[in-house]
Design a protein around this motif. Structure first.
Motif, PDB file in Angstrom:
ATOM      1  N   LEU A 174      -6.456  -1.749   5.476  1.00 30.77           N
ATOM      2  CA  LEU A 174      -5.573  -2.618   4.701  1.00 30.77           C
ATOM      3  C   LEU A 174      -6.201  -3.994   4.493  1.00 30.77           C
TER       4      LEU A 174
ATOM      5  N   ARG B 206      -8.824  -4.208   1.672  1.00 26.22           N
ATOM      6  CA  ARG B 206      -8.390  -4.032   0.281  1.00 26.22           C
ATOM      7  C   ARG B 206      -8.567  -5.343  -0.497  1.00 26.22           C
TER       8      ARG B 206
ATOM      9  N   ALA C 104       0.815  -1.216   0.000  1.00 21.53           N
ATOM     10  CA  ALA C 104       0.000   0.000   0.000  1.00 21.53           C
ATOM     11  C   ALA C 104       0.854   1.274   0.000  1.00 21.53           C
TER      12      ALA C 104
END
Length: 388
Positions: free
Chosen positions: A334, A337, A110
């Motif tokens: 996160l 995702r 990321a």
């Protein structure tokens, strides 16, 4: 229609429906909408070249502004520090190491950190040394994440972390679930879990278990459950303690022990690397997907032995509320995702994502169960009463 009026119409026209789309798709949708609006405007065809150029520049500016907004919305929240550290409380190759490497992958992918997450191996007591280090010397340090597992909670429930309890740290995120497995060498005479149980019944002293941890560790308890299934008193079980599951599996492949009741994530990675091992059973309620899909559960083979293993990270108990919330929100986003399921699977873990308060509640409930289990196996239980 004047050029200025056309510009106003373009600026105020509804944009493509991009909510929930990835940034790239959202950008394409908005570009298509603007293109149709420009093509449909009759005034543009007859407008002077400078005016047409003005409208085109304005349309492109609106498009890129929308794409930038979509990208900003899709980008996960940053952690509270630019250079995090993940502490793995055992040697490289074990479950703690797997957890920290997954953390590094998540943040690197990321692009939320300036450089790769630093992984530190802090050995001792299957998490006890790392726990003490954070609680006693770095309780307010927001840069240090510590990997934990069900084994950490089990040892904590038995009082093996000294005077500390689950209230002395802040639980950030559970990255996934692992499960216990029963592993032997590929050339072992045991082809099934039933073969191993039969061998234990015939000669308990003829089978040596390798355990990532000492008496009362989760690997020891998994081994004790296998012995109990064979009708063998767990106090008579032969086992050798190692510093982490990775070291125990290394001893197995070297022929120093005959069985390891280890973790699915570690076994799957060894199989992928071509290690000469055989997994006799997975200790889950149903078969696991992926590399171990063909391995039957212990329950399928007639033995009610299950051992789920939570894997996640915590921070010091005095980390500020703001920094703690930043960590929680960063992990929450996160793990939402679309790339995360693949990252988790590559680490050998299975779905279970809890953050913040939800994880704290899970830990408290699990600790109560482990305290009861410790009593059943005559393991040392702390004097402090469980958290209500």
């Amino acid at each position: 229609m004047s050029t200025l009026s056309l510009a106003h119409r373009l600026a105020g026209a509804p944009k493509a429906a991009t909510v929930g789309l990835p940034a790239k798709e959202a950008k394409s949708a908005e570009e298509s909408t603007v293109a149709r609006q420009v093509a449909a405007a009759p005034a543009l065809a007859s407008a002077p070249a400078p005016a047409a150029a003005f409208v085109l520049v304005l349309a492109l500016a609106l498009t890129f502004a929308g794409a930038t907004t979509a990208w900003a919305q899709a980008s996960p929240a940053a952690p509270p520090v630019a250079q995090p550290e993940c502490i793995a409380p055992a040697k490289s190759g074990g479950g703690f190491d797997v957890t920290c490497r997954l953390v590094r992958t998540m943040f690197d992918d990321a692009r939320l950190v300036a450089s790769p997450v630093r992984i530190t191996h802090l050995l001792g007591g299957i998490g006890a040394v790392a726990f003490h280090s954070i609680v006693a010397t770095r309780p307010a340090d927001p840069s240090a994440l510590v990997a934990f597992s069900a084994g950490s909670l089990l040892n904590l429930a038995q009082g093996k972390f000294g005077p500390y309890t689950e209230k002395d740290v802040r639980w950030v995120a559970s990255l996934g679930m692992d499960y216990g497995v029963v592993v032997v060498r590929k050339d072992a005479r045991y082809q099934t879990l039933k073969d191993l149980v039969s061998a234990l019944k015939a000669n308990p002293n003829g089978v040596v278990f390798g355990a990532g941890g000492t008496l009362g560790s989760q690997d020891w308890l998994k081994s004790a459950k296998v012995s109990r299934a064979a009708g063998v008193d767990f106090k008579l079980m032969r086992f050798v303690a190692f510093e982490g599951g990775g070291e125990a599996l290394t001893a197995l492949t070297g022929g120093h022990v005959q069985v390891v009741a280890g973790d699915a994530s570690e076994a799957a990675q060894l199989l992928a690397a071509g290690a000469p091992i055989r997994v006799l059973a997975v200790l889950a309620s149903e078969r696991l997907p992926g590399a171990l899909a063909t391995v039957p559960t212990a329950m399928e083979q007639g033995y009610d032995i299950r051992w789920p293993i939570v894997r996640g990270v915590y921070v010091g108990g005095k980390v500020s509320d703001a920094d703690y919330r930043a960590w929680v929100e960063s992990f929450r986003q996160l793990m939402a995702r679309p790339t995360y399921p693949k990252q988790r699977a590559a680490a050998g873990l299975f779905p279970q994502t809890l953050v913040g308060d939800a994880l704290t509640d899970y830990v408290r409930s699990t600790m109560a169960d482990y305290r009861q289990l410790a009593g059943e196996y005559a393991l040392r239980v702390p004097r402090a009463a469980p958290i209500p």
